[in-house]
Write an enzyme that holds these catalytic residues in place. Structure first.
Site, PDB file in Angstrom:
ATOM      1  N   THR A  93       1.009  -1.149  -0.065  1.00  0.00           N
ATOM      2  CA  THR A  93      -0.099   0.013   0.149  1.00  0.00           C
ATOM      3  C   THR A  93       0.957   1.096  -0.125  1.00  0.00           C
ATOM      4  O   THR A  93       1.639   1.240   0.972  1.00  0.00           O
ATOM      5  CB  THR A  93      -0.777  -0.032   1.328  1.00  0.00           C
ATOM      6  N   LYS A 168      -7.774   1.632  -3.016  1.00  0.00           N
ATOM      7  CA  LYS A 168      -7.312   1.234  -1.629  1.00  0.00           C
ATOM      8  C   LYS A 168      -7.612   2.126  -0.652  1.00  0.00           C
ATOM      9  O   LYS A 168      -8.081   2.215   0.573  1.00  0.00           O
ATOM     10  CB  LYS A 168      -5.723   0.395  -1.697  1.00  0.00           C
ATOM     11  N   LYS A 243      -1.366   4.798   8.629  1.00  0.00           N
ATOM     12  CA  LYS A 243      -0.452   5.101   7.453  1.00  0.00           C
ATOM     13  C   LYS A 243      -1.372   5.223   6.245  1.00  0.00           C
ATOM     14  O   LYS A 243      -1.182   6.156   5.561  1.00  0.00           O
ATOM     15  CB  LYS A 243       0.360   3.731   7.125  1.00  0.00           C
TER      16      LYS A 243
HETATM   17  P1  NAD Z   1       5.742  -6.200   7.278  1.00  0.00           P
HETATM   18  O1  NAD Z   1       6.303  -5.444   7.894  1.00  0.00           O
HETATM   19  O2  NAD Z   1       5.244  -7.747   8.067  1.00  0.00           O
HETATM   20  O3  NAD Z   1       6.425  -6.985   5.813  1.00  0.00           O
HETATM   21  C1  NAD Z   1       7.273  -6.284   5.068  1.00  0.00           C
HETATM   22  C2  NAD Z   1       8.731  -7.041   4.926  1.00  0.00           C
HETATM   23  O4  NAD Z   1       9.275  -6.163   3.953  1.00  0.00           O
HETATM   24  C3  NAD Z   1       9.466  -7.130   6.284  1.00  0.00           C
HETATM   25  O5  NAD Z   1       9.419  -8.518   6.357  1.00  0.00           O
HETATM   26  C4  NAD Z   1      10.765  -6.596   5.721  1.00  0.00           C
HETATM   27  O6  NAD Z   1      11.891  -7.010   6.336  1.00  0.00           O
HETATM   28  C5  NAD Z   1      10.622  -6.597   4.419  1.00  0.00           C
HETATM   29  N1  NAD Z   1      11.488  -5.660   3.745  1.00  0.00           N
HETATM   30  C6  NAD Z   1      11.678  -4.313   3.844  1.00  0.00           C
HETATM   31  N2  NAD Z   1      12.498  -3.625   2.994  1.00  0.00           N
HETATM   32  C7  NAD Z   1      13.002  -4.775   2.274  1.00  0.00           C
HETATM   33  C8  NAD Z   1      13.934  -4.773   1.203  1.00  0.00           C
HETATM   34  N3  NAD Z   1      14.501  -3.756   0.839  1.00  0.00           N
HETATM   35  N4  NAD Z   1      14.063  -6.141   0.530  1.00  0.00           N
HETATM   36  C9  NAD Z   1      13.503  -7.021   0.963  1.00  0.00           C
HETATM   37  N5  NAD Z   1      12.793  -7.223   2.070  1.00  0.00           N
HETATM   38  C10 NAD Z   1      12.513  -6.116   2.459  1.00  0.00           C
HETATM   39  O7  NAD Z   1       4.556  -5.915   6.402  1.00  0.00           O
HETATM   40  P2  NAD Z   1       3.152  -6.362   5.940  1.00  0.00           P
HETATM   41  O8  NAD Z   1       2.126  -6.545   7.197  1.00  0.00           O
HETATM   42  O9  NAD Z   1       3.439  -7.630   5.073  1.00  0.00           O
HETATM   43  O10 NAD Z   1       2.714  -5.361   5.009  1.00  0.00           O
HETATM   44  C11 NAD Z   1       3.185  -5.014   3.841  1.00  0.00           C
HETATM   45  C12 NAD Z   1       2.449  -4.204   2.850  1.00  0.00           C
HETATM   46  O11 NAD Z   1       1.237  -4.621   2.839  1.00  0.00           O
HETATM   47  C13 NAD Z   1       2.429  -2.591   3.464  1.00  0.00           C
HETATM   48  O12 NAD Z   1       2.321  -1.666   2.369  1.00  0.00           O
HETATM   49  C14 NAD Z   1       1.097  -2.718   4.102  1.00  0.00           C
HETATM   50  O13 NAD Z   1       0.436  -1.429   4.422  1.00  0.00           O
HETATM   51  C15 NAD Z   1       0.205  -3.668   3.359  1.00  0.00           C
HETATM   52  N6  NAD Z   1      -1.148  -4.333   3.891  1.00  0.00           N
HETATM   53  C16 NAD Z   1      -0.863  -4.810   5.016  1.00  0.00           C
HETATM   54  C17 NAD Z   1      -2.072  -5.416   5.668  1.00  0.00           C
HETATM   55  C18 NAD Z   1      -1.976  -6.259   6.905  1.00  0.00           C
HETATM   56  O14 NAD Z   1      -3.023  -6.390   7.569  1.00  0.00           O
HETATM   57  N7  NAD Z   1      -0.805  -6.462   7.646  1.00  0.00           N
HETATM   58  C19 NAD Z   1      -3.295  -5.458   4.958  1.00  0.00           C
HETATM   59  C20 NAD Z   1      -3.407  -4.747   3.720  1.00  0.00           C
HETATM   60  C21 NAD Z   1      -2.180  -4.123   3.247  1.00  0.00           C
END
Ligand code: NAD
Length: 294
Positions: A93, A168, A243
């Site tokens: 997102t 979204k 966010k």
């Molecule tokens: P998260 O923090 O669990 O996962 C993100 C991952 O990205 C982490 O494991 C981190 O180590 C990795 N990362 C960061 N920089 C990196 C890089 N340069 N190379 C490789 N890996 C890297 O977050 P999430 O909950 O999985 O959310 C991810 C996205 O999805 C966000 O944008 C969030 O807003 C969106 N989202 C989350 C949810 C939810 O319920 N968690 C729901 C809808 C959307």
């Protein structure tokens, strides 16, 4: 058709999404900065590379699931090793403007690009029941739809680049505002001597009905599965709501749209997250509304 997929970002969402692609028969190579995330994904059949560049080398499809727009743009700048004409799919997102810049970066490098943010949370990622909101050219949409269908139940084309992100943040602006509205109604009901169950029984079948009330009810009792019944643990974290509302508020300002409630909701969630609520479910906002009331 089974694809060779590079998957960058194997966190709470990306990990189970990559696992579902493996289940569907795709060849998935992944990378995450976190060794624990890599280990979990490896346990589900994802081949782990030692860098993002290696994970996408030769891939037909490149999927990113990263925290913010900055992470996505940095990743897109270095992911040129994918197969020529590869389909870049960003499911994070991020801001509509960043999604368009990311798509341009991919296209300049000879690739195709779509934005495909998701709704449905970690439970939806695990159950392959996510909703994907897609910004894509029509032919790129046709190419990406079967891949996304392995991770979700609904895939909607919203328009061209950035339109998925626009859908979204508009959806989550509705959600953030409606959770505050439902919470304020419960707090007012409490002060008027109305039981939670009585207000729920009326509003759930009357014109106050909405998802924030009937699926994610902010008070314990009426909806046993809602996070309010377990001290607001898990669910959709307030920090993520803050966010998403911040992205919506920025977009409203940039488009000269008043969105007064959306901007106020962004302020309330940002304060709540800063004051220690960041890891709680977003329905815990009711606790701060009660404090303000007292
Ligand atoms: P998260 O923090 O669990 O996962 C993100 C991952 O990205 C982490 O494991 C981190 O180590 C990795 N990362 C960061 N920089 C990196 C890089 N340069 N190379 C490789 N890996 C890297 O977050 P999430 O909950 O999985 O959310 C991810 C996205 O999805 C966000 O944008 C969030 O807003 C969106 N989202 C989350 C949810 C939810 O319920 N968690 C729901 C809808 C959307």
């Amino acid at each position: 058709m089974n694809r060779t997929i590079g998957f960058v970002g194997l966190g709470n969402m990306g990990g189970p999404m990559a696992a579902n692609l493996v289940k569907a028969g795709h060849r998935v190579t992944g990378y995450d900065l976190s060794p624990q995330a890599c280990e979990r994904a490896a346990g589900h059949g994802v081949t782990i590379a030692d860098s993002a560049v290696r994970a996408v080398a030769g891939a037909e499809v490149v999927i990113t699931m990263l925290p913010t727009g900055r992470h996505v743009l940095e990743a897109y700048q270095e992911l040129t090793t994918a197969a020529h004409g590869a389909l870049f799919v960003d499911c994070s997102t991020i801001a509509v403007g960043d999604a368009r810049i990311a798509a341009d970066l991919a296209r300049v490098a000879g690739h195709r690009a779509v934005d495909a943010p998701v709704s449905g949370g970690v439970a939806g990622a695990e159950a392959a029941s996510l909703t994907f909101m897609v910004g894509a050219h029509e032919d790129d949409f046709a190419a990406v739809e079967p891949v996304l269908s392995a991770m979700g139940r609904k895939v909607v084309r919203c328009g061209s680049s950035g339109a998925g992100q626009a859908a979204k943040i508009c959806n989550n602006m509705i959600l953030g505002i409606s959770m505050i509205a439902v919470s304020e109604a419960f707090v007012l009901g409490e002060s008027l001597g109305l039981s939670h169950q009585a207000l729920f029984d009326v509003a759930a079948t009357a014109s106050g009905q909405c998802w924030a009330l009937t699926s994610n009810c902010p008070v314990p009792g009426p909806v046993p599965a809602s996070p309010a019944n377990r001290d607001y643990q898990a669910g959709f974290a307030a920090t993520l709501m803050a966010k998403d509302l911040g992205l919506a508020a920025d977009a409203a300002i940039a488009s000269a749209v008043p969105a007064e409630l959306g901007r106020r909701a962004a302020e309330l969630y940002a304060t709540f997250a800063e004051d220690g609520g960041s890891g709680l479910d977003f329905s815990a906002i009711i606790t701060t509304l009660r404090k303000d009331h007292a």
